[in-house]
Scaffold this motif. Structure first.
Motif, PDB file in Angstrom:
ATOM      1  N   VAL A  15       0.870  -1.269   0.309  1.00  0.00           N
ATOM      2  CA  VAL A  15       0.227   0.075  -0.078  1.00  0.00           C
ATOM      3  C   VAL A  15       0.910   1.434   0.002  1.00  0.00           C
ATOM      4  N   PHE A  16       1.680   1.251   0.665  1.00  0.00           N
ATOM      5  CA  PHE A  16       3.096   1.943   0.871  1.00  0.00           C
ATOM      6  C   PHE A  16       3.340   1.965  -0.525  1.00  0.00           C
ATOM      7  N   ARG A  17       4.152   1.753  -1.072  1.00  0.00           N
ATOM      8  CA  ARG A  17       4.505   1.775  -2.629  1.00  0.00           C
ATOM      9  C   ARG A  17       3.740   2.708  -3.704  1.00  0.00           C
ATOM     10  N   PHE A  18       1.699   2.124  -3.902  1.00  0.00           N
ATOM     11  CA  PHE A  18       1.084   2.204  -4.299  1.00  0.00           C
ATOM     12  C   PHE A  18       0.625   3.872  -3.806  1.00  0.00           C
ATOM     13  N   ILE A  19       1.341   4.628  -2.743  1.00  0.00           N
ATOM     14  CA  ILE A  19       1.289   5.624  -2.406  1.00  0.00           C
ATOM     15  C   ILE A  19       1.909   7.280  -3.095  1.00  0.00           C
ATOM     16  N   VAL A  20       3.222   5.996  -2.944  1.00  0.00           N
ATOM     17  CA  VAL A  20       4.294   6.658  -3.206  1.00  0.00           C
ATOM     18  C   VAL A  20       4.138   7.105  -4.191  1.00  0.00           C
ATOM     19  N   ILE A  21       4.335   5.838  -5.603  1.00  0.00           N
ATOM     20  CA  ILE A  21       3.625   5.806  -6.996  1.00  0.00           C
ATOM     21  C   ILE A  21       2.423   7.322  -7.199  1.00  0.00           C
ATOM     22  N   SER A  22       1.772   6.814  -6.815  1.00  0.00           N
ATOM     23  CA  SER A  22       0.757   7.999  -6.982  1.00  0.00           C
ATOM     24  C   SER A  22       0.907   9.002  -6.823  1.00  0.00           C
ATOM     25  N   ALA A  23       1.840   9.950  -5.421  1.00  0.00           N
ATOM     26  CA  ALA A  23       2.521  10.933  -5.036  1.00  0.00           C
ATOM     27  C   ALA A  23       3.069  11.515  -6.771  1.00  0.00           C
ATOM     28  N   ALA A  24       4.011  10.357  -6.826  1.00  0.00           N
ATOM     29  CA  ALA A  24       4.716  11.662  -7.374  1.00  0.00           C
ATOM     30  C   ALA A  24       4.303  10.978  -9.333  1.00  0.00           C
ATOM     31  N   ILE A  25       3.150  10.583  -9.402  1.00  0.00           N
ATOM     32  CA  ILE A  25       2.628  10.630 -10.999  1.00  0.00           C
ATOM     33  C   ILE A  25       1.657  11.845 -10.578  1.00  0.00           C
ATOM     34  N   ALA A  26       1.016  12.228  -9.586  1.00  0.00           N
ATOM     35  CA  ALA A  26       0.892  13.280  -9.634  1.00  0.00           C
ATOM     36  C   ALA A  26       1.784  14.707  -9.299  1.00  0.00           C
ATOM     37  N   THR A  27       2.845  14.860  -9.176  1.00  0.00           N
ATOM     38  CA  THR A  27       3.267  15.180  -9.295  1.00  0.00           C
ATOM     39  C   THR A  27       3.870  16.486 -10.122  1.00  0.00           C
ATOM     40  N   ILE A  28       4.640  15.026 -11.383  1.00  0.00           N
ATOM     41  CA  ILE A  28       4.767  16.004 -12.362  1.00  0.00           C
ATOM     42  C   ILE A  28       2.904  15.927 -13.123  1.00  0.00           C
ATOM     43  N   TRP A  29       1.696  15.131 -13.205  1.00  0.00           N
ATOM     44  CA  TRP A  29       1.634  16.618 -13.747  1.00  0.00           C
ATOM     45  C   TRP A  29       0.776  17.258 -12.967  1.00  0.00           C
ATOM     46  N   ALA A  30       1.510  17.996 -11.424  1.00  0.00           N
ATOM     47  CA  ALA A  30       1.148  18.926 -11.206  1.00  0.00           C
ATOM     48  C   ALA A  30       2.152  20.316 -11.932  1.00  0.00           C
ATOM     49  N   LYS A  31       3.577  19.762 -12.000  1.00  0.00           N
ATOM     50  CA  LYS A  31       4.117  20.519 -12.429  1.00  0.00           C
ATOM     51  C   LYS A  31       3.477  21.217 -13.639  1.00  0.00           C
ATOM     52  N   ASN A  32       3.918  20.142 -14.240  1.00  0.00           N
ATOM     53  CA  ASN A  32       2.680  20.760 -15.986  1.00  0.00           C
ATOM     54  C   ASN A  32       1.904  21.117 -16.195  1.00  0.00           C
ATOM     55  N   ALA A  33       0.818  20.785 -15.744  1.00  0.00           N
ATOM     56  CA  ALA A  33      -0.331  21.596 -15.327  1.00  0.00           C
ATOM     57  C   ALA A  33      -0.514  23.128 -14.776  1.00  0.00           C
ATOM     58  N   TYR A  34       0.497  23.262 -13.511  1.00  0.00           N
ATOM     59  CA  TYR A  34       1.083  24.570 -12.839  1.00  0.00           C
ATOM     60  C   TYR A  34       0.935  25.290 -14.245  1.00  0.00           C
ATOM     61  N   ALA A  35       2.303  25.532 -14.576  1.00  0.00           N
ATOM     62  CA  ALA A  35       3.348  25.963 -15.474  1.00  0.00           C
ATOM     63  C   ALA A  35       1.920  26.227 -17.222  1.00  0.00           C
ATOM     64  N   THR A  36       0.812  25.383 -17.145  1.00  0.00           N
ATOM     65  CA  THR A  36      -0.167  25.812 -18.460  1.00  0.00           C
ATOM     66  C   THR A  36      -0.988  26.084 -18.001  1.00  0.00           C
ATOM     67  N   ASP A  37      -1.939  25.938 -16.720  1.00  0.00           N
ATOM     68  CA  ASP A  37      -3.348  25.689 -16.207  1.00  0.00           C
ATOM     69  C   ASP A  37      -4.317  24.549 -17.144  1.00  0.00           C
ATOM     70  N   ASN A  38      -3.344  23.629 -18.244  1.00  0.00           N
ATOM     71  CA  ASN A  38      -4.355  22.708 -19.006  1.00  0.00           C
ATOM     72  C   ASN A  38      -3.706  21.077 -18.642  1.00  0.00           C
ATOM     73  N   LEU A  39      -4.281  20.800 -18.730  1.00  0.00           N
ATOM     74  CA  LEU A  39      -4.195  18.875 -18.551  1.00  0.00           C
ATOM     75  C   LEU A  39      -3.656  18.628 -19.574  1.00  0.00           C
ATOM     76  N   VAL A  40      -5.495  18.884 -20.719  1.00  0.00           N
ATOM     77  CA  VAL A  40      -4.325  18.842 -21.993  1.00  0.00           C
ATOM     78  C   VAL A  40      -2.292  18.665 -22.533  1.00  0.00           C
TER      79      VAL A  40
END
Length: 271
Positions: free
Chosen positions: A2-27
């Protein structure tokens, strides 16, 4: 587990947040990651079009998901996982490394659709700058027209020629949608700096038979001193080696393609 899943999910959310923050666009993030993985989303501009749907469909096929052509939370999680795995592999073979990156062989049908640079010219005194002519290769098949975004990049290999270590130095290029047909395509890169003695020309585009993927064509050009024009300062180039063809990989497919060259090819470029 479970811990590993949470860590991976957090990492995925982080890389998306970095791009989305810069563009405010998930697409935009979706398109950026699809491009990095070697799919062809067309222009990475944050707008959904047919190229975006095709790239998403191809990525879903590759991951064994239901093919919808659309992106949802589950799809982004799967794409984010693929990005993490891909970048982990890239770290083992970074572009700066002297090790060759793994290459996937192009099917013959695709090879016949990859563009070849037939002419590379120094027109720095004109707005077109460093220009090239892209056409079908020997035995190539451009008989059925199609449209693709084309990435054209010109690099200097002068430093590499001197020490065999430096990476190609980007000089100029363009990104534009072109119709592919037997007449070929003119490519231009405005540039007023010093022209290289050894140039690498990289073209990335989608082949007709696999429009959701990207291919590259690398060619190398040497300036011929006897044809130097002292009036304009323009250099004249002859083909040195190439072209080298393959599937485009990573966020910088031209640099990755150069690093994937075998040792003999790199040695020939230094002589």
């Amino acid at each position: 587990m479970v811990f590993r899943f949470i860590v991976i999910s957090a990492a995925i959310a982080t890389i998306w947040a970095k791009n989305a923050y810069a563009t405010d666009n998930l697409v935009y993030s979706d398109e950026s990651f699809l491009f990095e993985l070697g799919y062809n989303p067309g222009a990475v501009d944050g707008f959904v079009d047919q190229n975006t749907h095709s790239a998403i469909s191809s990525s879903q096929i590759g991951r064994g998901l239901l093919v919808t052509g659309g992106m949802d939370t589950q799809g982004r999680r799967a794409l984010g996982q693929e990005i993490l795995e891909f970048r982990a592999k890239q770290e083992q073979h970074p572009p700066e490394s002297s090790q060759n990156l793994p290459k996937e062989t192009l099917p013959e049908t695709i090879r016949r659709e990859v563009g070849h640079i037939w002419l590379f010219s120094d027109y720095r005194t004109l707005p077109i700058g460093m220009s090239a002519f892209l056409g079908p290769g020997p035995g190539g098949d451009w008989s059925k027209p199609h449209q693709s975004l084309v990435w054209y990049r010109v690099y200097s290999l002068d430093a590499f020629h001197s020490n065999g270590v430096a990476v190609p130095q980007y000089l100029t290029g363009e990104e534009k949608s072109h119709p592919f047909n037997a007449n070929g395509i003119g490519l231009n890169g405005p540039y007023s700096g010093p022209a290289p003695d050894l140039a690498m020309v990289c073209v990335v585009h989608a082949p007709r038979s696999a429009p959701a993927r990207l291919v590259y064509s690398l060619s190398f050009w040497r300036a011929e001193p006897l044809r130097f024009d002292p009036t304009t300062g323009s250099k004249s180039y002859d083909a040195a080696i190439g072209p080298e063809l393959g599937w485009a990989v990573g966020s910088d497919p031209c640099q990755n393609a150069f690093q994937s060259l075998d040792a003999d090819t790199k040695a020939a470029l230094r002589h």
